[in-house]
Motif scaffolding. Structure first.
Motif, PDB file in Angstrom:
ATOM      1  N   ALA A  74       3.929   7.458 -10.926  1.00  0.00           N
ATOM      2  CA  ALA A  74       4.960   7.592  -9.892  1.00  0.00           C
ATOM      3  C   ALA A  74       6.147   8.388 -10.434  1.00  0.00           C
ATOM      4  N   LEU A  75       6.526   8.131 -11.683  1.00  0.00           N
ATOM      5  CA  LEU A  75       7.613   8.885 -12.310  1.00  0.00           C
ATOM      6  C   LEU A  75       7.247  10.364 -12.433  1.00  0.00           C
ATOM      7  N   LEU A  76       6.036  10.648 -12.887  1.00  0.00           N
ATOM      8  CA  LEU A  76       5.602  12.048 -13.002  1.00  0.00           C
ATOM      9  C   LEU A  76       5.571  12.741 -11.643  1.00  0.00           C
ATOM     10  N   LYS A  77       5.170  12.022 -10.603  1.00  0.00           N
ATOM     11  CA  LYS A  77       5.161  12.599  -9.251  1.00  0.00           C
ATOM     12  C   LYS A  77       6.582  12.889  -8.789  1.00  0.00           C
ATOM     13  N   LEU A  78       7.516  11.995  -9.094  1.00  0.00           N
ATOM     14  CA  LEU A  78       8.924  12.247  -8.748  1.00  0.00           C
ATOM     15  C   LEU A  78       9.439  13.510  -9.430  1.00  0.00           C
ATOM     16  N   VAL A  79       9.137  13.652 -10.705  1.00  0.00           N
ATOM     17  CA  VAL A  79       9.568  14.839 -11.453  1.00  0.00           C
ATOM     18  C   VAL A  79       8.918  16.094 -10.868  1.00  0.00           C
ATOM     19  N   PHE A 110       9.627  21.053  -7.295  1.00  0.00           N
ATOM     20  CA  PHE A 110       8.866  21.778  -6.264  1.00  0.00           C
ATOM     21  C   PHE A 110       7.476  22.181  -6.737  1.00  0.00           C
ATOM     22  N   ALA A 111       6.855  21.331  -7.535  1.00  0.00           N
ATOM     23  CA  ALA A 111       5.479  21.558  -7.988  1.00  0.00           C
ATOM     24  C   ALA A 111       4.554  21.075  -6.866  1.00  0.00           C
ATOM     25  N   HIS A 112       4.140  21.992  -6.036  1.00  0.00           N
ATOM     26  CA  HIS A 112       3.343  21.662  -4.849  1.00  0.00           C
ATOM     27  C   HIS A 112       1.892  21.371  -5.214  1.00  0.00           C
ATOM     28  N   GLY A 113       1.281  20.533  -4.420  1.00  0.00           N
ATOM     29  CA  GLY A 113      -0.136  20.255  -4.568  1.00  0.00           C
ATOM     30  C   GLY A 113      -0.474  19.109  -5.491  1.00  0.00           C
ATOM     31  N   ILE A 114       0.526  18.498  -6.108  1.00  0.00           N
ATOM     32  CA  ILE A 114       0.264  17.351  -6.984  1.00  0.00           C
ATOM     33  C   ILE A 114       0.311  16.093  -6.130  1.00  0.00           C
ATOM     34  N   GLN A 115      -0.783  15.355  -6.136  1.00  0.00           N
ATOM     35  CA  GLN A 115      -0.894  14.148  -5.320  1.00  0.00           C
ATOM     36  C   GLN A 115      -0.827  12.902  -6.203  1.00  0.00           C
ATOM     37  N   LEU A 116      -0.143  11.894  -5.715  1.00  0.00           N
ATOM     38  CA  LEU A 116      -0.146  10.583  -6.351  1.00  0.00           C
ATOM     39  C   LEU A 116      -1.220   9.765  -5.638  1.00  0.00           C
ATOM     40  N   ILE A 117      -2.219   9.340  -6.384  1.00  0.00           N
ATOM     41  CA  ILE A 117      -3.372   8.670  -5.796  1.00  0.00           C
ATOM     42  C   ILE A 117      -3.442   7.209  -6.234  1.00  0.00           C
ATOM     43  N   LEU A 118      -3.626   6.359  -5.246  1.00  0.00           N
ATOM     44  CA  LEU A 118      -3.963   4.959  -5.465  1.00  0.00           C
ATOM     45  C   LEU A 118      -5.454   4.839  -5.186  1.00  0.00           C
ATOM     46  N   PRO A 134     -12.785  -5.258  -8.015  1.00  0.00           N
ATOM     47  CA  PRO A 134     -12.149  -4.051  -7.488  1.00  0.00           C
ATOM     48  C   PRO A 134     -10.701  -3.993  -7.989  1.00  0.00           C
ATOM     49  N   GLU A 135     -10.408  -2.990  -8.799  1.00  0.00           N
ATOM     50  CA  GLU A 135      -9.083  -2.873  -9.419  1.00  0.00           C
ATOM     51  C   GLU A 135      -8.337  -1.672  -8.854  1.00  0.00           C
ATOM     52  N   ALA A 136      -7.062  -1.872  -8.597  1.00  0.00           N
ATOM     53  CA  ALA A 136      -6.194  -0.783  -8.148  1.00  0.00           C
ATOM     54  C   ALA A 136      -5.751   0.010  -9.372  1.00  0.00           C
ATOM     55  N   HIS A 137      -5.801   1.314  -9.236  1.00  0.00           N
ATOM     56  CA  HIS A 137      -5.410   2.205 -10.330  1.00  0.00           C
ATOM     57  C   HIS A 137      -4.711   3.405  -9.715  1.00  0.00           C
ATOM     58  N   MET A 138      -3.813   4.009 -10.476  1.00  0.00           N
ATOM     59  CA  MET A 138      -3.101   5.186  -9.989  1.00  0.00           C
ATOM     60  C   MET A 138      -3.219   6.324 -10.980  1.00  0.00           C
ATOM     61  N   TYR A 139      -3.246   7.529 -10.428  1.00  0.00           N
ATOM     62  CA  TYR A 139      -3.296   8.747 -11.229  1.00  0.00           C
ATOM     63  C   TYR A 139      -2.791   9.895 -10.380  1.00  0.00           C
ATOM     64  N   LEU A 140      -2.692  11.045 -10.991  1.00  0.00           N
ATOM     65  CA  LEU A 140      -2.321  12.249 -10.266  1.00  0.00           C
ATOM     66  C   LEU A 140      -3.576  13.063 -10.015  1.00  0.00           C
ATOM     67  N   LYS A 141      -3.555  13.812  -8.927  1.00  0.00           N
ATOM     68  CA  LYS A 141      -4.669  14.687  -8.614  1.00  0.00           C
ATOM     69  C   LYS A 141      -4.093  16.067  -8.308  1.00  0.00           C
ATOM     70  N   GLU A 200     -12.515   3.793  -3.279  1.00  0.00           N
ATOM     71  CA  GLU A 200     -11.729   4.535  -2.295  1.00  0.00           C
ATOM     72  C   GLU A 200     -10.475   5.093  -2.941  1.00  0.00           C
ATOM     73  N   GLU A 201      -9.935   6.128  -2.313  1.00  0.00           N
ATOM     74  CA  GLU A 201      -8.696   6.761  -2.770  1.00  0.00           C
ATOM     75  C   GLU A 201      -7.747   6.872  -1.591  1.00  0.00           C
ATOM     76  N   LEU A 202      -6.460   6.789  -1.896  1.00  0.00           N
ATOM     77  CA  LEU A 202      -5.425   6.894  -0.887  1.00  0.00           C
ATOM     78  C   LEU A 202      -4.234   7.615  -1.511  1.00  0.00           C
ATOM     79  N   GLU A 203      -3.767   8.682  -0.868  1.00  0.00           N
ATOM     80  CA  GLU A 203      -2.567   9.356  -1.359  1.00  0.00           C
ATOM     81  C   GLU A 203      -1.346   8.552  -0.926  1.00  0.00           C
ATOM     82  N   ILE A 204      -0.452   8.289  -1.876  1.00  0.00           N
ATOM     83  CA  ILE A 204       0.759   7.529  -1.586  1.00  0.00           C
ATOM     84  C   ILE A 204       1.971   8.268  -2.158  1.00  0.00           C
TER      85      ILE A 204
END
Length: 154
Positions: free
Chosen positions: A27-32, A37-45, A71-78, A102-106
């Motif tokens: 989440a911190l990396l996505k904020l940065v 303005f680094a477009h196209g980076i998704q935060l995925i749950l 079933p474990e929740a995990h987050m990463y960037l895509k 499953e994946e969900l962009e958040i």
């Protein structure tokens, strides 16, 4: 290192605590990325099958509870369709990507409470669909917490 932050609502604690989880770090990396303005980076749950093969440190907990996986929740960037996982040493997409349910962009603001509530709802539904009387939701959540503690070395 991989470790829970006491104040998950303040993502900057990754720096002051000198540690973080998949949620706080990504989440911190996505904020940065957004601020620059680094477009196209998704935060995925995602939810994935956490099992002895992809999460060896959780193997004993799963065995003791008599379950194959949680079933474990995990987050990463895509980015451009590729997973980028900065959780810590040993957290590589090749370990779990074949077990993603499953994946969900958040957004970064959803990395704490939303993630937990989404995960709990998924587990409730999973237990109903699994029709598994051998473990309750409370027992499953406790097993999950014990797996996370094993990952952090606690």
């Amino acid at each position: 290192p991989y470790r829970r932050n006491p104040d998950k609502d303040n993502l900057l604690t990754v720096f002051t605590d000198n540690c973080g989880t998949c949620s706080t770090k990504h989440a911190l990396l996505k904020l940065v990325a957004d601020e620059h303005f680094a477009h196209g980076i998704q935060l995925i749950l995602c939810l994935f099958r956490m099992n002895a093969r992809n999460t060896p440190k959780a193997a004993q907990v799963l065995k003791d509870k008599g379950i194959d996986y949680i079933p474990e929740a995990h987050m990463y960037l895509k980015y451009n369709g590729y997973i980028h996982d900065f959780t810590g040493a040993g957290f590589t997409p090749s370990n779990y990507e074949n077990d993603i349910l499953e994946e969900l962009e958040i957004g970064p603001g959803q990395a704490n409470r939303f993630k937990v509530e989404y995960h709990k709802k998924y587990l409730h539904n999973w237990l109903i669909l699994k029709d598994s009387p051998q473990i309750s939701f409370a027992g499953l959540w406790e097993a999950r917490e014990n797996c996370i503690a094993a990952l952090a070395g606690n």
